[in-house]
Scaffold this motif. Structure first.
Motif, PDB file in Angstrom:
ATOM      1  N   HIS A 288      39.067  94.793  10.968  1.00 19.69           N
ATOM      2  CA  HIS A 288      39.333  95.777  12.020  1.00 19.69           C
ATOM      3  C   HIS A 288      38.763  97.138  11.660  1.00 19.69           C
ATOM      4  N   ASP A 289      38.945  97.530  10.408  1.00 18.97           N
ATOM      5  CA  ASP A 289      38.495  98.854   9.964  1.00 18.97           C
ATOM      6  C   ASP A 289      37.029  98.874   9.552  1.00 18.97           C
ATOM      7  N   GLN A 290      36.379  97.685   9.541  1.00 20.74           N
ATOM      8  CA  GLN A 290      34.980  97.569   9.143  1.00 20.74           C
ATOM      9  C   GLN A 290      34.735  98.232   7.790  1.00 20.74           C
ATOM     10  N   ARG A 291      35.577  97.876   6.826  1.00 19.37           N
ATOM     11  CA  ARG A 291      35.489  98.500   5.507  1.00 19.37           C
ATOM     12  C   ARG A 291      34.255  98.051   4.733  1.00 19.37           C
ATOM     13  N   GLY A 292      33.769  96.890   5.043  1.00 16.11           N
ATOM     14  CA  GLY A 292      32.604  96.364   4.334  1.00 16.11           C
ATOM     15  C   GLY A 292      33.020  95.415   3.234  1.00 16.11           C
ATOM     16  N   GLN A 293      32.604  94.164   3.360  1.00 11.29           N
ATOM     17  CA  GLN A 293      32.958  93.159   2.367  1.00 11.29           C
ATOM     18  C   GLN A 293      32.073  93.287   1.131  1.00 11.29           C
ATOM     19  N   THR A 294      32.697  93.203  -0.037  1.00 10.15           N
ATOM     20  CA  THR A 294      31.955  93.252  -1.296  1.00 10.15           C
ATOM     21  C   THR A 294      30.886  92.163  -1.318  1.00 10.15           C
ATOM     22  N   GLY A 295      29.673  92.546  -1.644  1.00  9.10           N
ATOM     23  CA  GLY A 295      28.576  91.596  -1.711  1.00  9.10           C
ATOM     24  C   GLY A 295      27.838  91.411  -0.403  1.00  9.10           C
ATOM     25  N   LEU A 296      28.434  91.845   0.709  1.00  4.16           N
ATOM     26  CA  LEU A 296      27.804  91.690   2.026  1.00  4.16           C
ATOM     27  C   LEU A 296      27.465  93.014   2.690  1.00  4.16           C
ATOM     28  N   ALA A 297      28.237  94.033   2.427  1.00  3.12           N
ATOM     29  CA  ALA A 297      28.057  95.323   3.101  1.00  3.12           C
ATOM     30  C   ALA A 297      26.640  95.849   2.912  1.00  3.12           C
TER      31      ALA A 297
ATOM     32  N   GLU B 157      28.183  86.391  19.878  1.00 11.80           N
ATOM     33  CA  GLU B 157      29.283  87.349  19.793  1.00 11.80           C
ATOM     34  C   GLU B 157      30.336  86.897  18.787  1.00 11.80           C
ATOM     35  N   ILE B 158      30.676  85.615  18.825  1.00 10.24           N
ATOM     36  CA  ILE B 158      31.757  85.114  17.972  1.00 10.24           C
ATOM     37  C   ILE B 158      31.347  85.056  16.506  1.00 10.24           C
ATOM     38  N   LEU B 159      30.079  84.712  16.255  1.00  9.51           N
ATOM     39  CA  LEU B 159      29.642  84.531  14.859  1.00  9.51           C
ATOM     40  C   LEU B 159      28.780  85.695  14.374  1.00  9.51           C
ATOM     41  N   ASP B 160      27.595  85.875  14.955  1.00  7.94           N
ATOM     42  CA  ASP B 160      26.642  86.860  14.436  1.00  7.94           C
ATOM     43  C   ASP B 160      27.193  88.285  14.467  1.00  7.94           C
ATOM     44  N   VAL B 161      27.598  88.726  15.649  1.00 10.44           N
ATOM     45  CA  VAL B 161      28.041  90.114  15.802  1.00 10.44           C
ATOM     46  C   VAL B 161      29.344  90.354  15.053  1.00 10.44           C
ATOM     47  N   TYR B 162      30.229  89.360  15.112  1.00 14.58           N
ATOM     48  CA  TYR B 162      31.513  89.510  14.429  1.00 14.58           C
ATOM     49  C   TYR B 162      31.325  89.669  12.925  1.00 14.58           C
ATOM     50  N   LEU B 163      30.492  88.818  12.324  1.00 17.26           N
ATOM     51  CA  LEU B 163      30.255  88.915  10.883  1.00 17.26           C
ATOM     52  C   LEU B 163      29.534  90.212  10.530  1.00 17.26           C
ATOM     53  N   TRP B 164      28.524  90.544  11.299  1.00 14.70           N
ATOM     54  CA  TRP B 164      27.738  91.753  11.061  1.00 14.70           C
ATOM     55  C   TRP B 164      28.637  92.988  11.052  1.00 14.70           C
ATOM     56  N   ARG B 165      29.410  93.149  12.091  1.00 15.53           N
ATOM     57  CA  ARG B 165      30.240  94.357  12.185  1.00 15.53           C
ATOM     58  C   ARG B 165      31.485  94.264  11.323  1.00 15.53           C
ATOM     59  N   GLY B 166      32.125  93.111  11.339  1.00 18.22           N
ATOM     60  CA  GLY B 166      33.372  92.972  10.589  1.00 18.22           C
ATOM     61  C   GLY B 166      33.187  93.084   9.092  1.00 18.22           C
ATOM     62  N   PHE B 167      32.062  92.589   8.576  1.00 19.42           N
ATOM     63  CA  PHE B 167      31.802  92.645   7.138  1.00 19.42           C
ATOM     64  C   PHE B 167      30.976  93.863   6.742  1.00 19.42           C
ATOM     65  N   GLY B 168      30.630  94.701   7.711  1.00 16.83           N
ATOM     66  CA  GLY B 168      29.872  95.916   7.399  1.00 16.83           C
ATOM     67  C   GLY B 168      28.444  95.629   6.996  1.00 16.83           C
ATOM     68  N   MET B 169      27.852  94.587   7.584  1.00 22.69           N
ATOM     69  CA  MET B 169      26.482  94.241   7.238  1.00 22.69           C
ATOM     70  C   MET B 169      25.490  95.145   7.964  1.00 22.69           C
ATOM     71  N   LYS B 170      24.237  95.089   7.551  1.00 17.51           N
ATOM     72  CA  LYS B 170      23.230  96.006   8.075  1.00 17.51           C
ATOM     73  C   LYS B 170      22.839  95.675   9.505  1.00 17.51           C
ATOM     74  N   GLN B 171      22.655  94.396   9.797  1.00 11.22           N
ATOM     75  CA  GLN B 171      22.192  93.965  11.108  1.00 11.22           C
ATOM     76  C   GLN B 171      22.333  92.453  11.179  1.00 11.22           C
ATOM     77  N   SER B 172      22.122  91.895  12.363  1.00  6.63           N
ATOM     78  CA  SER B 172      22.097  90.446  12.499  1.00  6.63           C
ATOM     79  C   SER B 172      20.951  90.043  13.413  1.00  6.63           C
ATOM     80  N   GLU B 173      20.335  88.927  13.092  1.00  8.85           N
ATOM     81  CA  GLU B 173      19.253  88.362  13.905  1.00  8.85           C
ATOM     82  C   GLU B 173      19.483  86.870  13.988  1.00  8.85           C
ATOM     83  N   HIS B 174      19.232  86.297  15.160  1.00  9.23           N
ATOM     84  CA  HIS B 174      19.474  84.874  15.361  1.00  9.23           C
ATOM     85  C   HIS B 174      18.270  84.238  16.033  1.00  9.23           C
ATOM     86  N   VAL B 175      17.685  83.255  15.381  1.00  5.74           N
ATOM     87  CA  VAL B 175      16.574  82.487  15.941  1.00  5.74           C
ATOM     88  C   VAL B 175      17.130  81.137  16.374  1.00  5.74           C
TER      89      VAL B 175
END
Length: 225
Positions: free
Chosen positions: A127-136, A164-182
């Motif tokens: 919720h707080d988008q703190r950034g997951q260790t190793g992924l942020a 929305e359920i997988l790519d965007v959720y992981l990207w934002r929830g884990f504090g990642m840089k971006q997401s791309e899906h092919v």
């Protein structure tokens, strides 16, 4: 103060990234495996490192245990998760490769997210988008395959839902840089060689572009340090 370029330019120019490629298909003869092979080969041809983790071949256990739930005190990963977390921490980009089954990834990939990517990361941290260790701060890249055409999936809202359920959720929830899906559609046993070749060319092109992006990031980081 005007930043100056690091004088160790030769080391900077040879800096290379590590691509963690997670495969979630039970068949070693699957097109997903061909995607993994094509992506990894392109990465290595460009002097970068590809680390492949085939979840089925590893016999990865996708079931989260009670003592693995976030917030347990003390919390410690089990041995299999600890090994995967080492790979995650060493990676510069996370690459997921999987088939779409009933509109969703295979259960083994969801279990990998539960036990590894989400290790000790609570819903409050999401919720707080703190950034997951190793992924942020790291990019997320996904390749998915479907036997059905994307138009059919899109009409039923499955393409948008998956993103929305997988790519965007992981990207934002884990504090990642971006997401791309092919997304690669119409992957069936009798697909033509020409079609398969075209899709694998897309994979190699994406791998080359990802390497270039990471090289530029490494150069900028050295310049700004």
């Amino acid at each position: 103060m005007t930043p100056t370029m690091n004088t160790n330019i030769s080391k900077t120019q040879t800096a290379r990234s590590t691509h963690l490629v997670i495969c979630a298909n039970p068949s070693p003869a699957s097109f997903d495996t061909a995607i993994v092979d094509a992506y990894s080969a392109e990465v290595r041809d460009r002097g970068h490192k590809a680390v492949v983790r085939d979840l089925y071949a590893l016999g990865f256990d996708p079931v989260l245990k009670e003592d693995e739930r976030p917030g347990q005190s003390p919390w410690a990963p089990r041995a299999d998760v600890a090994e995967e977390l080492d790979h995650v921490r060493d990676a510069d980009v996370i690459v997921l490769v999987y088939p779409i089954w009933y509109g969703m990834p295979p259960a083994i990939l969801k279990g990998y997210i539960d036990r590894v990517l989400g290790a000790n990361y609570s819903f409050r941290a999401v919720h707080d988008q703190r950034g997951q260790t190793g992924l942020a701060g790291k990019p997320l890249l996904s390749f998915s395959t479907s036997g059905l055409p994307l138009d059919w999936l899109s009409e039923r809202g499955q393409v948008l839902s998956l993103r929305e359920i997988l790519d965007v959720y992981l990207w934002r929830g884990f504090g990642m840089k971006q997401s791309e899906h092919v997304m690669i559609e119409s992957v069936v046993p009798n697909m033509s060689t020409a079609y398969a070749t075209t899709q694998l060319d897309r994979v190699r092109h994406t791998a080359a572009r990802t390497c270039a992006m990471l090289e530029n990031t490494l150069l900028v980081e050295v310049y700004e340090s």
